[in-house]
Design a protein around this motif. Sequence first.
Motif, short mmCIF file in Angstrom:
data_model
loop_
_atom_site.label_atom_id
_atom_site.label_comp_id
_atom_site.label_asym_id
_atom_site.label_seq_id
_atom_site.Cartn_x
_atom_site.Cartn_y
_atom_site.Cartn_z
N THR A 3 -3.68 16.05 10.40
CA THR A 3 -2.86 15.15 9.58
C THR A 3 -2.52 13.87 10.35
O THR A 3 -2.57 12.76 9.82
N GLU A 4 -2.17 14.03 11.63
CA GLU A 4 -1.77 12.86 12.43
C GLU A 4 -2.95 11.93 12.66
O GLU A 4 -2.81 10.70 12.58
N PRO B 165 -1.44 20.01 12.21
CA PRO B 165 -0.72 18.76 12.49
C PRO B 165 -1.62 17.73 13.17
O PRO B 165 -1.49 16.53 12.92
#
Length: 595
Positions: free
Chosen positions: A334-335, A331
């Motif tokens: 991706t962020e 995550p």
Amino acid sequence: MEQASETSDGIDHLALAGICHALACADELHFGRILVSLVRICGRIGDVGVAVRVLKLVDWLVSGFVESRRMRKVQVLFEVISPEKCESEGYVLFPAVMAACGGLRALRVASVRHRLDFAPRLKEAPERTIRFAARRAAVEGRPDDDQRRVLLQCVALGLTQCGPVASNDSVLRCVLMALLEELLPLPRLLRISVKSPDGNSAELAKNQVMQHQDSVLFKEAGPVTWVLCNQYSFADEKTKDYVETRVCEYAQELYHHLRAAVLLHQAKRNGLLAEIDKIAEAAFFMIVSFAAEVAKHRLDANSSGGFQPEVAVRILVEFSCVEHLRRLRLPEYTEAIRRAVVVNQDNAAASALFVESMPSCAELTTKPDLLTLDGTRYICYTDEGLFGTAPLHKSTLEQIHLGVAASPKSSLSCLASSFKNEKILWAYPGVTPFDGLASGVAALVRHLPAKSPAILFCIHSLVVKAKDLCSTAMIQDRSLWRSWEESTEPCKKILDLLLRLIFLADIQSFSYLLKELAEFVTSLPKEGQDVLLDDMHAHVAESDDVVRKPVLVSWLQSLSYISSQADVRESRNNAKNARSAGGVELSLNRTIARL
């Protein structure tokens, strides 16, 4: 340096146990004298293992003093390791900083466990020692300065034990240097592995890599990364910029040296690369975790500096250097990518800056440390560090290598333009022009940096060409879709390549590819839509890609629904005026955009 021998380790342990007992029982005067002796003895040993035991010893002592309400001894301890005392007595600093971290840890635990509220000056004392030691360690020194190296290591390790300390420029720089130079020193280990072409350098590097994996330093790389991010979040803009630049340089250096090591050792099967991979994976997590922290603070519209394209470019450059090390969908990754792309997507100058930051083909193949390794000259078409293991055919790559392209973007331009002239690979025995071309496109798309503009350009070019070829084929053969399975038409080959790219393009280019495919499919007649949807369902059903498959299943269901609704709308719109038809088209376009 990181581990003492078994004999000396046993002696040190016994000596420290005796000193610990003496300190617990001594009066104030003797307590101070024994403590000074402890700092001096441990300083002469110069061992991280001993330093860790000093931290635990002081933690135990201060905890006992707090519980027995002998706070004067705690004050004496902090006075003995104060910056003023360290300087006047000429201490070797690493035992003092570990003692400070141990004392600070004990105070923090006691304040929670016993609900005690210590005077601010008492807690400030060990932090002053930490800042003093960090300032000394952060001064650039010689690579062979063992005392500085041990001090860097101890400041970093100590901070993982004592909890958050006040933000400080020297502490942040010290932690950064420790992380890049001592805890994750992969570039240095890789340089050793390619230092000479004989087997000795590889064996030496392998031994050092395995020894480092077993050290406390490597095991604490994760917690030290957390300390780095915590200190970074409170730093000023100038210091943040310095730290970001250093991490970006580390990522680029890691890429170049790792690439050189792979080129040299991949065929030797000496086990070195497998061992290096474990440290490389830890370095990847460090870079991603830090980039996510940077994105949170510097790529937010509400941040003090607003959108900062140069920061976004740095993150994209870092990720392009370590993308091949990614094993999982994180995550944080991706962020950080999402924030960086949002900043750059509407900023032409930032996008150009990122494209320019990508090394050219010439740069990647003419660096002195990459020209000749183990007696082999590695040029463009044998460099798997650039193009991966897909079989790029020699004649295509010769076109690129001889000056047709100077960068990955130009390479894709060259390959895309080859659709107009497929004679490029006719001379290669046993391979059709399209097979070679498809292989080259797939290899480049698979191995270029995440969401590279070159990848998006390639995808867009293929879709444009597919539209053009399908339009021509449908005019020439009205039964095209009924004989699609057996068709050898160029449009089928191009579409097969596009479907193949779904499982090759990096995850950040994935959404763009699906959007382009959705627009293309919905532009076809209903017969063509059904055929391509069947094809895509078959591709997805056979896939074992756990990241993309759930997304593709949902996407295909939505696309199938849009296709069926478009057919219904078409029959209804025959009786409607142009205005309502335009409204339906606009609505459909918006739906596709959401897809």
